[in-house]
Motif scaffolding. Sequence first.
Motif, PDB file in Angstrom:
ATOM      1  N   ALA A 124       1.391   2.732 -10.973  1.00  0.00           N
ATOM      2  CA  ALA A 124       2.845   2.590 -11.068  1.00  0.00           C
ATOM      3  C   ALA A 124       3.260   1.122 -10.983  1.00  0.00           C
ATOM      4  O   ALA A 124       4.147   0.670 -11.726  1.00  0.00           O
ATOM      5  CB  ALA A 124       3.523   3.409  -9.968  1.00  0.00           C
ATOM      6  N   PHE A 125       2.627   0.350 -10.088  1.00  0.00           N
ATOM      7  CA  PHE A 125       3.005  -1.055  -9.944  1.00  0.00           C
ATOM      8  C   PHE A 125       2.633  -1.850 -11.190  1.00  0.00           C
ATOM      9  O   PHE A 125       3.307  -2.839 -11.524  1.00  0.00           O
ATOM     10  CB  PHE A 125       2.331  -1.665  -8.721  1.00  0.00           C
ATOM     11  CG  PHE A 125       2.801  -3.047  -8.420  1.00  0.00           C
ATOM     12  CD1 PHE A 125       4.038  -3.267  -7.815  1.00  0.00           C
ATOM     13  CD2 PHE A 125       2.030  -4.159  -8.743  1.00  0.00           C
ATOM     14  CE1 PHE A 125       4.492  -4.545  -7.549  1.00  0.00           C
ATOM     15  CE2 PHE A 125       2.473  -5.444  -8.481  1.00  0.00           C
ATOM     16  CZ  PHE A 125       3.705  -5.641  -7.880  1.00  0.00           C
ATOM     17  N   ALA A 148       5.322  -4.212 -12.961  1.00  0.00           N
ATOM     18  CA  ALA A 148       5.098  -5.638 -13.213  1.00  0.00           C
ATOM     19  C   ALA A 148       5.309  -5.978 -14.682  1.00  0.00           C
ATOM     20  O   ALA A 148       5.942  -6.995 -15.028  1.00  0.00           O
ATOM     21  CB  ALA A 148       3.682  -6.018 -12.770  1.00  0.00           C
ATOM     22  N   LYS A 149       4.816  -5.122 -15.568  1.00  0.00           N
ATOM     23  CA  LYS A 149       5.006  -5.369 -16.994  1.00  0.00           C
ATOM     24  C   LYS A 149       6.484  -5.283 -17.363  1.00  0.00           C
ATOM     25  O   LYS A 149       6.968  -6.055 -18.214  1.00  0.00           O
ATOM     26  CB  LYS A 149       4.189  -4.360 -17.802  1.00  0.00           C
ATOM     27  CG  LYS A 149       2.691  -4.572 -17.703  1.00  0.00           C
ATOM     28  CD  LYS A 149       1.928  -3.557 -18.549  1.00  0.00           C
ATOM     29  CE  LYS A 149       0.416  -3.814 -18.473  1.00  0.00           C
ATOM     30  NZ  LYS A 149      -0.347  -2.837 -19.289  1.00  0.00           N
ATOM     31  N   ALA A 192       8.659   4.731  -7.683  1.00  0.00           N
ATOM     32  CA  ALA A 192       8.303   3.334  -7.405  1.00  0.00           C
ATOM     33  C   ALA A 192       9.508   2.418  -7.568  1.00  0.00           C
ATOM     34  O   ALA A 192       9.706   1.483  -6.767  1.00  0.00           O
ATOM     35  CB  ALA A 192       7.167   2.904  -8.334  1.00  0.00           C
ATOM     36  N   SER A 193      10.307   2.669  -8.577  1.00  0.00           N
ATOM     37  CA  SER A 193      11.497   1.826  -8.775  1.00  0.00           C
ATOM     38  C   SER A 193      12.492   2.004  -7.631  1.00  0.00           C
ATOM     39  O   SER A 193      13.161   1.046  -7.221  1.00  0.00           O
ATOM     40  CB  SER A 193      12.158   2.173 -10.110  1.00  0.00           C
ATOM     41  OG  SER A 193      12.629   3.506 -10.104  1.00  0.00           O
ATOM     42  N   GLU A 194      12.581   3.209  -7.089  1.00  0.00           N
ATOM     43  CA  GLU A 194      13.459   3.430  -5.943  1.00  0.00           C
ATOM     44  C   GLU A 194      12.911   2.719  -4.715  1.00  0.00           C
ATOM     45  O   GLU A 194      13.676   2.126  -3.931  1.00  0.00           O
ATOM     46  CB  GLU A 194      13.583   4.940  -5.673  1.00  0.00           C
ATOM     47  CG  GLU A 194      14.584   5.304  -4.600  1.00  0.00           C
ATOM     48  CD  GLU A 194      16.019   5.134  -5.071  1.00  0.00           C
ATOM     49  OE1 GLU A 194      16.914   4.984  -4.202  1.00  0.00           O
ATOM     50  OE2 GLU A 194      16.253   5.137  -6.304  1.00  0.00           O
ATOM     51  N   ASN A 214       0.807  -1.221   0.000  1.00  0.00           N
ATOM     52  CA  ASN A 214       0.000   0.000   0.000  1.00  0.00           C
ATOM     53  C   ASN A 214       0.844   1.278   0.000  1.00  0.00           C
ATOM     54  O   ASN A 214       0.343   2.350  -0.338  1.00  0.00           O
ATOM     55  CB  ASN A 214      -0.932   0.013   1.217  1.00  0.00           C
ATOM     56  CG  ASN A 214      -2.001  -1.060   1.130  1.00  0.00           C
ATOM     57  OD1 ASN A 214      -2.538  -1.328   0.050  1.00  0.00           O
ATOM     58  ND2 ASN A 214      -2.297  -1.716   2.245  1.00  0.00           N
ATOM     59  N   ASP A 215       2.109   1.175   0.392  1.00  0.00           N
ATOM     60  CA  ASP A 215       2.956   2.365   0.487  1.00  0.00           C
ATOM     61  C   ASP A 215       3.755   2.641  -0.776  1.00  0.00           C
ATOM     62  O   ASP A 215       4.576   3.576  -0.796  1.00  0.00           O
ATOM     63  CB  ASP A 215       3.939   2.216   1.658  1.00  0.00           C
ATOM     64  CG  ASP A 215       3.225   2.153   3.005  1.00  0.00           C
ATOM     65  OD1 ASP A 215       2.113   2.720   3.097  1.00  0.00           O
ATOM     66  OD2 ASP A 215       3.783   1.563   3.954  1.00  0.00           O
ATOM     67  N   ILE A 216       3.553   1.883  -1.824  1.00  0.00           N
ATOM     68  CA  ILE A 216       4.331   2.089  -3.031  1.00  0.00           C
ATOM     69  C   ILE A 216       3.953   3.422  -3.674  1.00  0.00           C
ATOM     70  O   ILE A 216       2.762   3.742  -3.841  1.00  0.00           O
ATOM     71  CB  ILE A 216       4.133   0.922  -4.019  1.00  0.00           C
ATOM     72  CG1 ILE A 216       5.034   1.115  -5.244  1.00  0.00           C
ATOM     73  CG2 ILE A 216       2.671   0.798  -4.422  1.00  0.00           C
ATOM     74  CD1 ILE A 216       5.015  -0.068  -6.198  1.00  0.00           C
TER      75      ILE A 216
END
Length: 617
Positions: free
Chosen positions: A88-89, A93-94, A114-116, A80-82
């Motif tokens: 973004a997730f 995932a893709k 998100a990547s960080e 939930n904190d992303i």
Amino acid sequence: MAFLRLGSKSEAFRREGQAWHCTSGLPSDVTFEIGEMSFYLHKCLCIIVQFPLISRSGLLAKLIKDSSKDDVSVSELQLNDIPGGAKAFELVAKFCYGVKIEITPLNIVSLRCASEYLEMTDEYGERNLIAQTESFLNEVFGNWTDTIKALETCEEVLPQAEELHIVSRCINSLAMKACTDAKLFNWPVSENGHEDTTDTEVWNGICTGSKTQPMTDDWWYEDVSFLSLPLYKRLIQAVEAGGMRPDNVAGAVVFYAKKYIPLMNRQASFKDATSQTNKSGSTISTPSEADQRALLEEIMELLPNQKGVTETRFLLRLLRSAMMLQASPSCRENLERRVGLQLDQAALDDLLIPNMGYSVETLYDIDCFQRILDHFMSVDQASSAPSPCIMEENQLMEGSTSLTSLTRVANLVDSYLSEVAPDANYKFPKFQSLAATIPDFARPLTDGIYRAIDIYLKAHPWLTDSEREQICRLMNCQKLSLEACTHAAQNERLPLRVIVQVLFFEQLRLRTSISGLFFVSDNLDNSQSTTLHGGNRNTNTSNGRGSSIDDMRERVAELEKECNSMKQEFKKVVKTKKKWNVFCGRKSECDLNSVNPSKLQPRHVNEHKNQKNGGST
């Protein structure tokens, strides 16, 4: 708009309601819950022995490893904190599955954060998502429009964007471009992210291409006006630090204020007061009064402090809006001080600020104008030189400019008094205080203050004789024009002493004029006589001077008629006044009635005429 395409596989995900499923054909063994959205993915693709999530993300690898200790077939993990949430997730995932994705300025910030968060460094795979997004960010910073779009999306992930310095980098990039002279690089004018190519070049009736509009200093105002106030404030501070001219900074702030404070626009209709529409067609809802009040107070801090940089009209409208929105006293006081610094540039209509509230006495806020005028006078007195005898040349020029400004303000005050004088609730002490603020030397003519006094006396017939005397002391009767003197001599609202004073100074003025004309006429006679004896001038010159002497004599006769006419008017006024018979016995009447124009000549003129009559004696 710039973009970056990653991945090579076709779409391998399908959405069913609030759930995303991978279409690889293998059952899901890990579920990620992000808000209301669920992602059914795999720890490992056993067919080709790949670990799409573990091999790309350090955080996901740790979470999956910890969940594998429990003997469950399907692990359920909470994310939930992303930053960026489910959207973004989905891209992450893709990316992990090698599916085609497109990165744009609209999603780059959330994807980079998100990547960080997921620890997608090169340690978990070459050219991982952190490296890819960071490289694309640098490309975005090179484009004005893309940078603005990226900065706007920072609001969604502001804490993470601040931590990664994305916000500051965006602002610095925009500030650098705004401070750079775009004419040197022939940049196109940008409006809402689109180049302005309304005009086209035509050759022999054939369109040969678009013609870019010439660049102006305000080309960036509208583009940055869509930023939120905190980001906009930081951008303005950055362009100021970058050396932008104060007038250009003030223009941007004024544009922003007019866009989000409807009270700033006098001509705004009711529909415009409730909503605004930008050029792209989207509707901008008007902020609440509380938000407008906070915005106004922030804008006050953003405006440059230099005198004359911000238009006085805008400052006065901002002051009017501050009163209507009930801004803080410090904000209103600051606005009054700024208006006072450049009051000589103000217009009368903008100074007529209506009184706010229910317990007001006068129609206009006269106390506010008094405070503004006091600020102007304090600055003017502080900047004036102590002694004109020791001034240098540049100080004399500054003093002349200061006097011109003071004269302009004096005319403004007189016009303001004429507008507010008909108000029956306007108290005498306040009128007197406001008019007396301007020194006498600042009024070359006192026609303006006389008009205001006359209107005030007409609207306040209950004033006592003492108050009428006091209010008339505000004007200098010696500086009244001929038209004003004629009107004042017949004005029954003025005290008798003032009428006598007006007539006295007018007769004194006539006496001086007549004496001067006789003096000039005598000098011309002498010069004409010298010319005739010396023979140095021709007959045409003598005839010209003779005609000029005749003209002056006619002018003297006209002045005598005007003097006699004023005497008659004065006698009519005298008859209407009570107890005038006591005053008639005094020396003043004798002096006024005994004026003989023939005796107004200078002493040397009479002596000259006596010598002519006496011949050689």
